[in-house]
Design an enzyme around this catalytic site. Structure first.
Site, PDB file in Angstrom:
ATOM      1  N   CYS A   1      61.596  49.460   5.761  1.00  0.00           N
ATOM      2  CA  CYS A   1      60.837  50.174   4.731  1.00  0.00           C
ATOM      3  C   CYS A   1      59.359  50.313   5.120  1.00  0.00           C
ATOM      4  CB  CYS A   1      61.040  49.492   3.386  1.00  0.00           C
ATOM      5  SG  CYS A   1      60.753  50.606   2.008  1.00  0.00           S
TER       6      CYS A   1
ATOM      7  N   HIS B   1      66.299  48.127   2.488  1.00  0.00           N
ATOM      8  CA  HIS B   1      66.009  46.693   2.629  1.00  0.00           C
ATOM      9  C   HIS B   1      67.299  45.909   2.871  1.00  0.00           C
ATOM     10  CE1 HIS B   1      61.780  46.443   1.108  1.00  0.00           C
ATOM     11  NE2 HIS B   1      62.109  47.615   0.595  1.00  0.00           N
TER      12      HIS B   1
ATOM     13  N   GLU C   1      67.612  43.018   3.909  1.00  0.00           N
ATOM     14  CA  GLU C   1      67.388  41.602   3.566  1.00  0.00           C
ATOM     15  C   GLU C   1      67.637  41.332   2.079  1.00  0.00           C
ATOM     16  OE1 GLU C   1      65.159  43.842   4.044  1.00  0.00           O
ATOM     17  OE2 GLU C   1      63.431  43.553   2.734  1.00  0.00           O
TER      18      GLU C   1
HETATM   19  N1  GLN Z   1      56.330  52.674  -0.726  1.00  0.00           N
HETATM   20  C1  GLN Z   1      55.993  51.668   0.244  1.00  0.00           C
HETATM   21  C2  GLN Z   1      54.987  52.197   1.255  1.00  0.00           C
HETATM   22  O1  GLN Z   1      54.758  53.354   1.298  1.00  0.00           O
HETATM   23  C3  GLN Z   1      57.219  51.166   0.955  1.00  0.00           C
HETATM   24  C4  GLN Z   1      58.130  50.510  -0.030  1.00  0.00           C
HETATM   25  C5  GLN Z   1      58.884  49.351   0.494  1.00  0.00           C
HETATM   26  O2  GLN Z   1      58.606  48.769   1.547  1.00  0.00           O
HETATM   27  N2  GLN Z   1      59.866  48.935  -0.271  1.00  0.00           N
HETATM   28  O3  GLN Z   1      54.464  51.449   2.012  1.00  0.00           O
END
Ligand code: GLN
Length: 195
Positions: free
Chosen positions: A79, A168, A170
């Site tokens: 992410c 994610h 994890e």
């Molecule tokens: N929206 C976050 C970002 O732009 C990422 C979200 C996440 O890691 N769950 O950094």
């Protein structure tokens, strides 16, 4: 094998729990001195990429980590971690910029940004996927292998020793994605024993 986990902000504890379950040794990177310890691979967790990017620079962690990634140390970005690795971020400047992907942050809009699905990942099979204010990969440039798509959007990819997911892994029970990363680390150092 020792995995370093960037622990400046975000969902790093969940990665630690996953590595505990898989019996893998790890430690947290919070400051420059932590880089003196030996490690074979790095996990960049989810969280807020803008915050992590700022802290990486301020704590002088960005350059040394980028150098190690560029010289082939395996890295897994989930992410926000994926955003940190991207060479291009729509409308923003990149951070590490080591992976030939163009990402779009908060790409599903505020309401749809968080959702759960199950989808097939190349080399793993169908796994659970939890997305939280997720980005997706708009473009995977040459040398980048697409590993999974959801609704036509690329959400997992690999380029050499770099692995990224927009979701994610994890946060779910399935260990498939982390096991895949561990295999990447082992392939990278075939001469080393598995202690
Ligand atoms: N929206 C976050 C970002 O732009 C990422 C979200 C996440 O890691 N769950 O950094």
């Amino acid at each position: 094998m020792v995995v370093a986990i960037l622990a400046l902000q975000g969902a790093f504890v969940e990665h630690e729990k996953m590595l505990d379950r898989l019996g893998v040794e790890y430690f947290e990177i919070r400051k420059k001195e932590d880089l003196k310890k030996e490690f074979d691979a790095l996990i960049l967790p989810g969280g807020e990429s803008t915050v992590m990017g700022k802290l990486l620079s301020e704590l002088e962690l960005m350059e040394p980590l980028r150098e190690r990634i560029q010289s082939g140390m395996p890295v897994f970005g989930t992410c926000a971690g994926m955003i940190l690795l991207a060479e291009e971020i729509e409308g923003e400047s990149p951070y590490m910029g080591t992976m030939h992907i163009r990402v779009k942050r908060n790409a599903y809009g505020r309401q749809l940004g968080s959702f759960y699905t199950e989808e097939k990942v190349k080399g793993i099979g169908i796994i659970p996927m939890t997305f939280i204010r997720a980005p997706y990969i708009e473009r995977a440039m040459e040398k980048t292998e697409v590993l999974a798509k959801v609704n036509g959007r690329i959400i997992a990819a690999k380029q050499g020793t770099q692995l990224v997911t927009a979701f994610h892994p994890e946060l779910d029970e399935d260990t498939g994605m982390h096991e895949y990363f561990l295999k990447m680390i082992k392939c990278h150092q075939p001469e080393r024993s598995e202690d």
